[in-house]
Design a protein around this motif. Structure first.
Motif, PDB file in Angstrom:
ATOM      1  N   LEU A   1       0.823  -1.216   0.000  1.00  0.00           N
ATOM      2  CA  LEU A   1       0.000   0.000   0.000  1.00  0.00           C
ATOM      3  C   LEU A   1       0.851   1.257   0.000  1.00  0.00           C
ATOM      4  O   LEU A   1       0.317   2.361  -0.138  1.00  0.00           O
ATOM      5  CB  LEU A   1      -0.910   0.023   1.237  1.00  0.00           C
ATOM      6  CG  LEU A   1      -1.947  -1.089   1.383  1.00  0.00           C
ATOM      7  CD1 LEU A   1      -2.803  -0.845   2.615  1.00  0.00           C
ATOM      8  CD2 LEU A   1      -2.832  -1.183   0.147  1.00  0.00           C
ATOM      9  N   ARG A   2       2.170   1.094   0.168  1.00  0.00           N
ATOM     10  CA  ARG A   2       3.025   2.262   0.369  1.00  0.00           C
ATOM     11  C   ARG A   2       2.972   3.234  -0.806  1.00  0.00           C
ATOM     12  O   ARG A   2       2.883   4.457  -0.626  1.00  0.00           O
ATOM     13  CB  ARG A   2       4.465   1.814   0.624  1.00  0.00           C
ATOM     14  CG  ARG A   2       5.341   2.907   1.189  1.00  0.00           C
ATOM     15  CD  ARG A   2       6.764   2.411   1.441  1.00  0.00           C
ATOM     16  NE  ARG A   2       6.807   1.282   2.379  1.00  0.00           N
ATOM     17  CZ  ARG A   2       7.925   0.743   2.811  1.00  0.00           C
ATOM     18  NH1 ARG A   2       9.099   1.216   2.377  1.00  0.00           N
ATOM     19  NH2 ARG A   2       7.897  -0.284   3.648  1.00  0.00           N
ATOM     20  N   ALA A   3       3.020   2.710  -2.025  1.00  0.00           N
ATOM     21  CA  ALA A   3       3.009   3.589  -3.204  1.00  0.00           C
ATOM     22  C   ALA A   3       1.701   4.358  -3.310  1.00  0.00           C
ATOM     23  O   ALA A   3       1.690   5.550  -3.639  1.00  0.00           O
ATOM     24  CB  ALA A   3       3.242   2.762  -4.459  1.00  0.00           C
ATOM     25  N   SER A   4       0.579   3.711  -3.025  1.00  0.00           N
ATOM     26  CA  SER A   4      -0.722   4.388  -3.095  1.00  0.00           C
ATOM     27  C   SER A   4      -0.815   5.491  -2.052  1.00  0.00           C
ATOM     28  O   SER A   4      -1.346   6.577  -2.314  1.00  0.00           O
ATOM     29  CB  SER A   4      -1.849   3.373  -2.895  1.00  0.00           C
ATOM     30  OG  SER A   4      -1.810   2.363  -3.875  1.00  0.00           O
ATOM     31  N   LEU A   5      -0.302   5.233  -0.848  1.00  0.00           N
ATOM     32  CA  LEU A   5      -0.323   6.249   0.201  1.00  0.00           C
ATOM     33  C   LEU A   5       0.538   7.448  -0.187  1.00  0.00           C
ATOM     34  O   LEU A   5       0.133   8.610  -0.008  1.00  0.00           O
ATOM     35  CB  LEU A   5       0.175   5.648   1.515  1.00  0.00           C
ATOM     36  CG  LEU A   5      -0.745   4.624   2.196  1.00  0.00           C
ATOM     37  CD1 LEU A   5       0.016   3.881   3.288  1.00  0.00           C
ATOM     38  CD2 LEU A   5      -1.968   5.293   2.775  1.00  0.00           C
ATOM     39  N   LEU A   6       1.719   7.194  -0.734  1.00  0.00           N
ATOM     40  CA  LEU A   6       2.605   8.289  -1.115  1.00  0.00           C
ATOM     41  C   LEU A   6       2.027   9.098  -2.274  1.00  0.00           C
ATOM     42  O   LEU A   6       2.140  10.333  -2.290  1.00  0.00           O
ATOM     43  CB  LEU A   6       3.981   7.733  -1.488  1.00  0.00           C
ATOM     44  CG  LEU A   6       4.833   7.239  -0.310  1.00  0.00           C
ATOM     45  CD1 LEU A   6       6.041   6.465  -0.809  1.00  0.00           C
ATOM     46  CD2 LEU A   6       5.269   8.423   0.554  1.00  0.00           C
ATOM     47  N   ASP A   7       1.403   8.428  -3.220  1.00  0.00           N
ATOM     48  CA  ASP A   7       0.797   9.161  -4.340  1.00  0.00           C
ATOM     49  C   ASP A   7      -0.343  10.043  -3.845  1.00  0.00           C
ATOM     50  O   ASP A   7      -0.476  11.195  -4.276  1.00  0.00           O
ATOM     51  CB  ASP A   7       0.290   8.166  -5.388  1.00  0.00           C
ATOM     52  CG  ASP A   7      -0.380   8.852  -6.556  1.00  0.00           C
ATOM     53  OD1 ASP A   7       0.292   9.635  -7.259  1.00  0.00           O
ATOM     54  OD2 ASP A   7      -1.590   8.623  -6.754  1.00  0.00           O
ATOM     55  N   THR A   8      -1.162   9.512  -2.938  1.00  0.00           N
ATOM     56  CA  THR A   8      -2.267  10.310  -2.394  1.00  0.00           C
ATOM     57  C   THR A   8      -1.727  11.492  -1.596  1.00  0.00           C
ATOM     58  O   THR A   8      -2.232  12.622  -1.716  1.00  0.00           O
ATOM     59  CB  THR A   8      -3.155   9.425  -1.502  1.00  0.00           C
ATOM     60  OG1 THR A   8      -3.655   8.336  -2.274  1.00  0.00           O
ATOM     61  CG2 THR A   8      -4.313  10.223  -0.940  1.00  0.00           C
TER      62      THR A   8
END
Length: 806
Positions: A559-566
């Motif tokens: 989930l790390r990439a999705s959190l950083l993009d958001t």
């Protein structure tokens, strides 16, 4: 798919014995969705009129004055530039104030009388475009000479149209005859089939057809017609085509479109002179093959495209659009008329690749992408030959029909008792038989057994439940009784992991975090941006075979990439984010389905306490730090009653000195810490960005069942301690020793402050902690509390070398 059914056309095949609005309701209730009933919009100011006199405009060479009698009062003088008017002609006339279509903009407008070269035009005689009947704007729309003068135009020319929204399981209703079959069944009236020419078995000498891919093209037929005279189609046919939403072109093309609208089966006409070798072939496109289609576009044919070709080159894209080279021309006299059946999924894929699907695409492609019956091919071909004979002077030289693997007729065996079992209402066997015969099924009964064979145009009937549905919808779903359920409602038992997810979700929301929901498919390039050196922190992700876009081409393994993009997108507009997401990640397994692992992701970034409106510059901002994240994770663990033991493992992508990862049995269940500053720079987020990832299933397994505890009867006693320890000693060690020394009378311990300074000493730090004591047996006295505190301080001094600061 939205189709338009002109009511006058429908009446040709079935007697309509009820008002149109009632018919629309009955069709709708029988599962043929009616989007609306369209009626002529012309008002009382648009009427039929006779041209009494034509005179030249005194001030303009290209204008003339038409005196029209519209049956109400004195004749009116209209200024017009149309050249097709004659004295005595019957024309549509609009008086001042009438609502018409502007011939230049195509928008509805109100007609205002105005002078034209010094003479006022008292109204207007109208073209097809101004009436909304077509695109013709050069001349006036000449009406039937037998129409009465002064009649409202909507009464003598208007057409009521049913707008039907069809579903893919009913391709038999794509034609007017199919809708008429439904109406005949609903109203218990007879269906009148359109007249056909009986086509002989003889094949023409100068035309042959061949199928090279009988899966993509199960049936292929063609007729050779000679003596064709190209010209306009009859007015009644043009009127019906316009009412159904199609533009008239010429008699040959109009007949193919008319038959498609009438029967649902598309056709295509070729100029026979342009066929090389006198051959039509259904084959796959060759590598690099291209074609200029009827819309004037040069198209490189995608691999796997089914084409109709002659002996040398492609003539058209099968089921979608014809080629420009073989189209019907004004001097065409010999026509090869094609009717074929195509595999619907292949047509749909090709139409999508060519962007010719949907309301702006090919009308044929929209129909062929549904499962049309191959038995429509000879019916449509015979009908078109009949119309071309009547309206283009055609002579049929011969027909060739290739059908290598005929479709087997479906015979459905069922019991009459299946109808009440499935529908929940009693329908008499005699009524069941009557309904099926009204729908043109062949039905035979023996005691309780029924064998039903659908008409050849129905491709949606296969099992007993299909027959029950046909009976139920024609009998009327309104016959189904309305019953209020009785008895006890079943208990809704939730899966333990789902219930645990909800507890975690409520807890994180209660801590003030905002929940996000992001896509499970991500850009695989993101995964290489999670570490400073571009190495992956996860296994190679699962790839989507046919992604709609590269940015959604891999199932996320973290989930790390999705959190950083958001966070990146939100921090452009605000000073901080505190977000979480609860969603599955997807980890591939060799020769097996992937692991779908539910995970909690938490991200804090930016200002923990931004300056609020009304506060001055004297109020300092506070940035998030790792203790904010630790507090959230610890609080969540306490809320769901989970201990967080485990061995320390690597936490790639996070700050090496400010992060921790815990694992057990080879599985990481908690990652927590500050993002690597180099990774933060790559993503464009502040250095003060903190992440946590929690394996939800591992926590759920370690969680203890919520317990019911009686509220304490006795008061609590509070003590604050300042514990000075070495700089390298973490707070977790301090809390562990406090709990070990205090026993059951310690209710809670909380960190109040961290101090570094001269009073603590060099290389030292001071934790301010609050201890809450409470006994279930009675009130703790001063001496009891002092004894507990002395035991705690002694253990801290012995185990950690701590000192207690006054």
């Amino acid at each position: 798919m939205l189709i338009k059914v002109p009511v006058s056309w429908l009446r040709e095949y079935v007697d309509i014995t009820v008002p149109i609005d009632e018919l629309a309701l009955r069709l709708h209730m029988s599962s043929t969705e009616v989007k609306g009933v369209e009626r002529p919009w012309w008002d009382d100011k648009i009427r039929t009129a006779r041209v009494e006199k034509l005179a030249k405009h005194p001030n303009a060479d290209k204008l003339q004055l038409a005196t029209v009698d519209y049956g109400a009062g004195a004749p009116k003088t209209v200024v017009t530039g149309a050249t097709n008017l004659t004295e005595g002609a019957i024309v549509p006339y609009a008086d001042e104030g009438a609502s018409i279509v502007d011939g230049h903009t195509g928008e509805r407008t109100t007609l205002r009388g105005k002078p034209m070269r010094g003479i006022k035009s008292e109204g207007m005689v109208l073209s097809q475009k101004e009436l909304g009947l077509g695109d013709e704007h050069e001349g006036i729309h000449i009406l039937d000479a037998n129409l009465p003068v002064g009649a409202p135009l909507r009464d003598v020319l208007g057409e009521t149209v049913l707008a039907l929204e069809l579903q893919p399981n009913r391709p038999d209703c794509l034609g007017i005859v199919g809708v008429a079959r439904e109406v005949a069944a609903l109203l218990s009236t007879d269906l009148r089939e359109p007249p056909l020419d009986r086509l002989g078995p003889g094949a023409p000498k100068s035309l042959d057809v061949r199928i090279e891919d009988d899966h993509a093209c199960p049936r292929f037929a063609a007729a050779l017609l000679t003596g064709i005279r190209i010209g306009p189609s009859p007015a009644w046919m043009q009127t019906r085509l316009v009412a159904a939403g199609m533009r008239p072109i010429d008699n040959v093309v109009d007949v193919t479109n008319y038959v498609m609208l009438e029967l649902g089966q598309p056709l295509h006409a070729y100029d026979h002179r342009r066929l090389r070798g006198g051959l039509l072939v259904a084959r796959q496109a060759r590598r690099g093959e291209s074609l200029r289609t009827l819309d004037g576009v040069d198209r490189l044919l995608p691999e796997g495209t089914l084409v109709i070709a002659d002996a040398e080159r492609a003539l058209g894209i099968a089921g979608i659009i014809g080629g420009e080279d073989s189209e019907i021309r004004a001097d065409t006299t010999t026509v090869a008329l094609e009717a074929a059946s195509f595999e619907p999924r292949g047509i749909g894929r090709t139409a999508t690749k060519l962007d010719m699907r949907g309301s702006s695409g090919s009308a044929a492609a929209r129909r062929f992408s549904w499962e049309l019956s191959p038995d429509l091919v000879p019916i449509a071909l015979a009908r078109a030959c009949r119309l071309l004979r009547d309206h283009a002077g055609a002579k049929v030289e011969g027909v060739v029909d290739r059908y290598p693997n005929p479709r087997a007729r479906v015979n459905v065996r069922m019991r009459f008792s299946d109808v009440p079992r499935v529908m929940g209402i009693e329908i008499d066997p005699a009524e069941t038989l009557d309904i099926l015969r009204r729908l043109q099924f062949t039905a035979a009964a023996d005691s309780d057994t029924l064998v039903a064979t659908p008409p050849v145009v129905r491709t949606d009937i296969a099992i007993a439940e299909d027959i029950v549905e046909e009976v139920g919808r024609i009998a009327g779903y309104d016959r189904l009784p309305i019953r209020v359920p009785d008895g006890p409602l079943p208990l809704a038992e939730r899966h333990p992991l789902e219930e645990f997810r909800e507890r975690v979700r409520d807890g994180l929301a209660g801590f003030g975090l905002q929940e996000i929901v992001s896509y499970s498919l991500i850009d695989p390039a993101w995964l290489k941006q999670l570490t400073a050196d571009g190495s992956c922190i996860t296994p190679e992700p699962l790839r989507v075979v046919n992604p709609t876009t590269v940015s959604q081409s891999a199932a996320r393994p973290t989930l790390r990439a999705s959190l950083l993009d958001t966070a990146r997108r939100n921090l452009r507009h605000r000073s901080s984010v505190a977000i979480f997401e609860i969603a599955p990640i997807y980890l591939p397994r060799r020769a097996d389905l992937p692991v779908e692992r539910w995970t909690v992701g938490v991200l804090l970034s930016g200002n923990a306490q931004p300056v609020k409106d009304g506060e001055t510059w004297l109020v300092p901002e506070r940035r998030f730090d790792v203790r904010d994240l630790q507090g959230i994770v610890s609080g969540l663990a306490e809320l769901v009653d989970v201990q967080i033991p485990g061995e320390r493992v690597d936490a790639p992508g996070l700050h090496s000195g400010r992060s921790v990862a815990l694992g057990r049995d080879g599985r990481t269940h908690l990652i927590l810490g500050q993002l690597d500053p180099r990774v933060a720079e790559t993503w464009g987020v502040p250095v003060e960005t903190f992440l946590a990832e929690i394996d939800l299933a591992s926590w759920q397994e370690a969680s203890r069942t919520p317990r019911v505890v009686t509220p304490a009867r006795f008061p609590a006693a509070l003590r604050d301690l300042a514990v000075v320890v070495d700089e390298a000693t973490p707070y977790g060690d301090v809390e562990r020793e406090i709990r070990a020394a205090s026993g059951k009378d310690l209710e809670s311990v909380a960190l109040l402050d961290l101090y570094r300074g001269p009073q603590a000493g060099a290389g030292k730090k001071s934790f301010a902690v609050r201890l809450v004591f409470r006994s279930g047996a009675g009130t703790l006295g001063e001496a009891d509390v002092d004894r507990l505190v002395k035991r705690i301080t002694g253990r801290l001094q012995h185990a950690l070398g701590a000192t207690i600061r006054d």
